[in-house]
Motif scaffolding. Structure first.
Motif, mmCIF file in Angstrom:
data_model
loop_
_atom_site.group_PDB
_atom_site.id
_atom_site.type_symbol
_atom_site.label_atom_id
_atom_site.label_comp_id
_atom_site.label_asym_id
_atom_site.label_seq_id
_atom_site.Cartn_x
_atom_site.Cartn_y
_atom_site.Cartn_z
ATOM 1 N N GLU A 93 0.831 -1.202 0.000
ATOM 2 C CA GLU A 93 0.000 0.000 0.000
ATOM 3 C C GLU A 93 0.867 1.254 0.000
ATOM 4 N N SER A 113 2.259 4.994 -0.869
ATOM 5 C CA SER A 113 1.779 6.304 -1.308
ATOM 6 C C SER A 113 2.576 6.793 -2.505
ATOM 7 N N ARG A 143 -5.004 1.166 -7.177
ATOM 8 C CA ARG A 143 -4.961 2.213 -6.153
ATOM 9 C C ARG A 143 -4.394 3.522 -6.716
ATOM 10 N N GLN A 196 -4.528 6.765 -4.749
ATOM 11 C CA GLN A 196 -3.772 6.828 -3.497
ATOM 12 C C GLN A 196 -2.259 6.767 -3.709
ATOM 13 N N THR A 197 -1.832 6.613 -4.958
ATOM 14 C CA THR A 197 -0.418 6.381 -5.250
ATOM 15 C C THR A 197 0.074 7.358 -6.312
#
Length: 266
Positions: A35, A37, A58, A61-62
Motif C-alpha cells: 500500500e 503512497s 490504487r 492513493q499512489t
C-alpha cells in the motif's frame, strides 16, 4: 509516508533501488510494497509501465516517480546521479501532483460471458490472429466506417509518442483528456474505404469496434497481450481514473519530445 521501489532488474537499477530504500529508511519513511503512497520506478518507461499495472487498483492513493538508467524517458525523468537530490525532495519537499489521462478498454462477449475491463497508460491495439482485421467503427453510437487492414491502435496523449507515432499519429500533450485512433496498413479501394487519418476523440466520446466475423483477436494493453474469443465489441474511452505523477521540478513535455526525437540543434 509509505513507499516502494521497482527495478528493471539490471545491476545498475538494482543498486540504485537498494540505495534509495536505504536513504528513505534513514529518513524514517516506511517501505510498503502493498500500500505505497509513492512508487519509485528505476529503469525506463517500460519499468514504469509495469509499475502502473501493478498498482492500477490504487491510482487515487499512489503517485509515481521515474528514475531512468538508460535513455531519457517520457515518464522517467530523474538521472542516476540525481538520486540523493530526489530522496531529499521526497523526504522533505511537498510535491506537486500532475495527472495524465488513461485509456479504458472494455471487451464484451457473446454467450453472456462477463465483460473485461482494462486500463492502458500508453495504448491498446487490436489485430486478428489470422488474416486481415475487419471491424465496424462506431463513434458515439453511430457507425463511422468499416476498417479492413492489419490492425488498429488507440492511444492516450502520453502514449502518443510511442506506437501511435510510428503509425503516423499526432503527438498530443498529456493535459488533453482525449484518445487517438490510428490505423495499421488499411486497405483502401472501391470496396473498402476508411478516412485514412488518425482520429482524436475528446473525453465525452466513446469509440466502439464491432467485428464483422467470429474470429479470434490479439488485444494488447500496453505491454500485456491477450487472445480474445467470441468478441461482441471492444469499447474505448477516456478512463475516469488518472495516473498521478509526483513532480518536484518542471518537466516540460515539448522539451522531452525535442530531446527524444530531434536532439540538440547544431
Amino acid at each position: 509516508m509509505k513507499f516502494t521501489v521497482t527495478s528493471r532488474g539490471d545491476e545498475t537499477s538494482n543498486a540504485l533501488s537498494q540505495k534509495i530504500k536505504t536513504y528513505l529508511n534513514e529518513f524514517n519513511m516506511t517501505y510498503d510494497p502493498d500500500e505505497p503512497s509513492m512508487v519509485i520506478s528505476i529503469g525506463g518507461d517500460g519499468t514504469l509501465l509495469e509499475a502502473f499495472h501493478d498498482y492500477s487498483h490504487r491510482l487515487d492513493q499512489t503517485a509515481f516517480v521515474g528514475v531512468h538508467t538508460g535513455h531519457l524517458g517520457f515518464y522517467a525523468d530523474w538521472k542516476p546521479e540525481e538520486v540523493e537530490k530526489l530522496v531529499i525532495h521526497i523526504a522533505k519537499t511537498p510535491f506537486k501532483v500532475v495527472e495524465y489521462p488513461l485509456l479504458e478498454v472494455i471487451v464484451r462477449y457473446y454467450q453472456q460471458k462477463t465483460s473485461k475491463r482494462y486500463l492502458a497508460l500508453n495504448e491498446s491495439t487490436v489485430k486478428s490472429v489470422e488474416g486481415s482485421l475487419v471491424m465496424d467503427i462506431e463513434i458515439k453510437g453511430d457507425r463511422f466506417e468499416t476498417f479492413r487492414g492489419d490492425g488498429l491502435c488507440m492511444s492516450t496523449p502520453s502514449g502518443s509518442t510511442a506506437y501511435n507515432k510510428a503509425l503516423g499519429g499526432a503527438i498530443l500533450h498529456p493535459s488533453l483528456a482525449s484518445i487517438q485512433l490510428s490505423e495499421m496498413a488499411s486497405i483502401n479501394n472501391r470496396v473498402y474505404r476508411t478516412v485514412g487519418s488518425p482520429l482524436v476523440l475528446p473525453q465525452h466520446h466513446t469509440c466502439m469496434l464491432k467485428p464483422q466475423h467470429h474470429i479470434d483477436f490479439r488485444l494488447t494493453v500496453d505491454h500485456h497481450t491477450f487472445v480474445e474469443r467470441d468478441v461482441k465489441s471492444i469499447q474505448f474511452r477516456v478512463a475516469e481514473e488518472n495516473i498521478r505523477f509526483a513532480r518536484f521540478r518542471p518537466f516540460p513535455f515539448w522539451k522531452r519530445v525535442k530531446e527524444s526525437f530531434i536532439g540538440d540543434e547544431r
